[in-house]
Scaffold this motif. Structure first.
Motif, short mmCIF file in Angstrom:
data_model
loop_
_atom_site.label_atom_id
_atom_site.label_comp_id
_atom_site.label_asym_id
_atom_site.label_seq_id
_atom_site.Cartn_x
_atom_site.Cartn_y
_atom_site.Cartn_z
N ASP A 16 0.80 -1.22 0.00
CA ASP A 16 0.00 0.00 0.00
C ASP A 16 0.83 1.28 0.00
O ASP A 16 0.29 2.36 -0.13
CB ASP A 16 -0.99 -0.01 1.16
CG ASP A 16 -0.33 -0.20 2.51
OD1 ASP A 16 0.91 -0.22 2.59
OD2 ASP A 16 -1.06 -0.33 3.51
N ALA A 17 2.13 1.16 0.11
CA ALA A 17 3.01 2.34 0.04
C ALA A 17 3.01 2.87 -1.39
O ALA A 17 2.81 2.11 -2.34
CB ALA A 17 4.44 1.95 0.46
N PRO A 18 3.24 4.17 -1.54
CA PRO A 18 3.32 4.71 -2.89
C PRO A 18 4.42 4.01 -3.70
O PRO A 18 5.44 3.61 -3.16
CB PRO A 18 3.68 6.18 -2.67
CG PRO A 18 3.28 6.47 -1.26
CD PRO A 18 3.43 5.19 -0.51
N ILE A 19 4.20 3.88 -5.00
CA ILE A 19 5.18 3.24 -5.88
C ILE A 19 6.42 4.13 -6.02
O ILE A 19 7.54 3.63 -6.03
CB ILE A 19 4.56 2.93 -7.25
CG1 ILE A 19 3.42 1.92 -7.07
CG2 ILE A 19 5.62 2.42 -8.22
CD1 ILE A 19 2.54 1.75 -8.27
N LEU A 20 6.20 5.41 -6.10
CA LEU A 20 7.31 6.35 -6.24
C LEU A 20 7.46 7.17 -4.97
O LEU A 20 6.47 7.62 -4.40
CB LEU A 20 7.05 7.29 -7.43
CG LEU A 20 6.80 6.62 -8.78
CD1 LEU A 20 6.45 7.67 -9.82
CD2 LEU A 20 8.00 5.80 -9.21
#
Length: 93
Positions: A16-20
């Motif tokens: 669920d963490a941002p990809i970037l």
């Protein structure tokens, strides 16, 4: 890897963490992939691509990408340390 491939990895693992870690890194990754492909397919030489950037710009690009690599490692360390893979496997049929 292109953004779509990174997105697929994040989705597969249920991260669920941002990809970037920074929006601008997306353009940097695209630039690297495009240049790598141009060299690999013989459309440009490495020296031609390399001559487009100054040494200071190359160093800045290295720092940006190094920061992104550290971010990805951190995301996956968190995934393992928090045993999020267990939650993922329990959602599968």
């Amino acid at each position: 890897m292109r953004y779509a491939q990174l997105e697929s990895i994040w989705t597969t693992f249920g991260i669920d963490a941002p990809i970037l870690n920074e929006v601008s890194i997306g353009g940097r990754i695209k630039d690297i992939v495009d240049n790598r492909n141009a060299i690999a397919h013989g459309n440009s030489s490495a020296s031609e691509i390399g001559s487009r950037v100054s040494l200071s710009d190359l160093y800045r690009r290295y720092e940006e990408l190094s920061g992104y690599c550290s971010y990805v490692i951190s995301v996956f360390e968190n995934y393992v340390n928090e045993r999020k893979y267990v939650a993922q496997s329990s959602r599968r049929p």
